[in-house]
Scaffold this active site. Structure first.
Site, PDB file in Angstrom:
ATOM      1  N   GLY A  86       7.298  -2.587  -2.639  1.00 40.86           N
ATOM      2  CA  GLY A  86       6.825  -1.219  -2.529  1.00 40.86           C
ATOM      3  C   GLY A  86       7.402  -0.340  -3.620  1.00 40.86           C
ATOM      4  N   ARG A  87       8.264   0.593  -3.227  1.00 37.76           N
ATOM      5  CA  ARG A  87       8.772   1.600  -4.161  1.00 37.76           C
ATOM      6  C   ARG A  87       9.553   0.995  -5.329  1.00 37.76           C
ATOM      7  NH1 ARG A  87      11.742   5.035   0.320  1.00 37.76           N
ATOM      8  NH2 ARG A  87      11.851   2.937   1.200  1.00 37.76           N
ATOM      9  N   LYS A  97       0.216  -5.011   9.295  1.00 34.79           N
ATOM     10  CA  LYS A  97       1.517  -4.560   8.788  1.00 34.79           C
ATOM     11  C   LYS A  97       2.123  -3.628   9.832  1.00 34.79           C
ATOM     12  CE  LYS A  97       3.710  -2.606   4.643  1.00 34.79           C
ATOM     13  NZ  LYS A  97       4.476  -1.464   5.198  1.00 34.79           N
ATOM     14  N   CYS A 132       2.714   2.859   9.472  1.00 36.37           N
ATOM     15  CA  CYS A 132       2.913   4.192   8.898  1.00 36.37           C
ATOM     16  C   CYS A 132       3.661   5.075   9.892  1.00 36.37           C
ATOM     17  CB  CYS A 132       1.580   4.823   8.523  1.00 36.37           C
ATOM     18  SG  CYS A 132       1.764   6.466   7.777  1.00 36.37           S
ATOM     19  N   PRO A 141       0.853  -1.191   0.000  1.00 34.28           N
ATOM     20  CA  PRO A 141       0.000   0.000   0.000  1.00 34.28           C
ATOM     21  C   PRO A 141       0.886   1.238   0.000  1.00 34.28           C
ATOM     22  CG  PRO A 141       0.140  -0.931   2.208  1.00 34.28           C
ATOM     23  CD  PRO A 141       0.880  -1.867   1.309  1.00 34.28           C
ATOM     24  N   GLY A 189      10.537  -4.115   2.591  1.00 37.60           N
ATOM     25  CA  GLY A 189      11.652  -3.197   2.758  1.00 37.60           C
ATOM     26  C   GLY A 189      12.839  -3.557   1.891  1.00 37.60           C
TER      27      GLY A 189
END
Length: 323
Positions: A227-228, A142, A103, A21, A204
């Protein structure tokens, strides 16, 4: 190779990968772009505020298409009653309901949301239990290593979340204080995996197929959350899935294919948001898609200033032909 299907709660999935997300990134059009490569991976929505959901302020983020399934709806909050109500609200669309306890941004943690809950495991437990009681969908959590280096509590926290009823855990190998700096601690993910009986996803620094292979070997995790690293690399999840299924190392998509995907992404965002808003939204993606192209910085500057779809497409055609 040839991994068995992944079991999460009462469901079974032909994948061991997920799209993380990411706020302002993983909207419906982006999820559909990734689904164009991988039919089976879990895709996550952007983080949904339980409070905003109750005020009907998150309707655009709630929207999804049938093609996006299996889809994980991620909700954030610290009030058990609101979190259970939020879970009920998105239950019919969600395959899995995920609770964000990772977050790190100030506006989230200052009210005990996100990784703020890691400082209050008892409240986190109540949140998970309330959400589990509210929905018949599997519930996942998460989270991070802890608030900071002096308060790493990921093992006990993960065990506690399992006890509360979580069917899956995803651990981002950084503390809240690290934000997104430093290196993700994959050894910690391995420790968590050996301490619980439910599936654990690693998150990560998994930004290439090579990193995915290394992380899986080091952590023995059940799944990999990307993710990114997916930005400008839309076939990454598919190539990771393919490797663990067949052992074959597929090459990264060529520039022409990436530009074609970018053009499709632009069209989807325009359909979703309207032309001007869609083009403005896409500005954050250009640098990723054309990374490595000669004069990429100047081409990116040209693209972000342009507000006409046809002219943008012409620029992209030129990049594809000359890249």
């Amino acid at each position: 190779m040839g991994e068995k299907n992944l079991k999460i709660g009462n469901l079974e999935f032909a994948t061991h990968t997920s799209l993380a997300p990411m706020a302002g990134i993983t909207d419906s059009p982006f999820r559909q772009i990734i689904r164009g490569y991988s039919k089976n991976c879990l895709v996550y929505t952007e983080m949904l505020s339980s409070e905003a959901l109750m005020w009907n302020k998150e309707q655009a983020i709630i929207n999804s298409e049938e093609i996006e399934k299996p889809i994980v709806y991620q909700i954030v909050g610290h009030k058990p009653d609101l979190m259970s109500a939020a879970a009920k609200k998105i239950e019919n669309q969600a395959t899995i309901v995920d609770i964000n306890m990772g977050c790190p941004v100030n506006k989230i943690v200052k009210s005990q949301d996100g990784s703020g809950l890691m400082k209050n495991p008892s409240l986190a437990y109540d949140v998970v239990q309330a959400v589990k009681d509210a929905t018949n969908k599997p519930v996942s959590v998460k989270f991070r290593l802890g608030w900071d280096f002096n308060t790493k509590n990921y093992i006990k926290f993960g065990e506690y979340m399992q006890e509360a009823g979580a069917a899956m855990l995803t651990l981002h190998g950084r503390t809240r204080s690290q934000m997104y700096s430093g290196v993700s601690d994959w050894n910690a993910i391995r420790e968590l995996k050996s301490s619980v009986d439910i599936p654990v996803f690693a998150n990560g620094d998994i930004n290439s197929l090579e990193k995915a292979i290394e992380c899986k070997k080091m952590t023995n995790c059940d799944g990999l959350m990307i993710g990114r690293g997916i930005l400008g690399n839309p076939d990454l999840i598919y190539r990771i899935e393919n490797y663990f299924k067949t052992g074959e190392i597929l090459p990264e998509a060529k520039l022409e294919e990436k530009i074609a995907v970018l053009k499709k992404h632009i069209i989807k965002e325009i359909e979703y948001r309207g032309e001007l808003s869609g083009l403005k939204f896409m500005r954050k993606f250009y640098a990723h898609y054309i990374k490595g192209v000669k004069n990429a910085a100047s081409l990116r500057d040209l693209l972000v200033r342009e507000e006409n779809t046809e002219r943008i497409m012409n620029i992209l055609d030129g990049i594809s032909q000359n890249g």
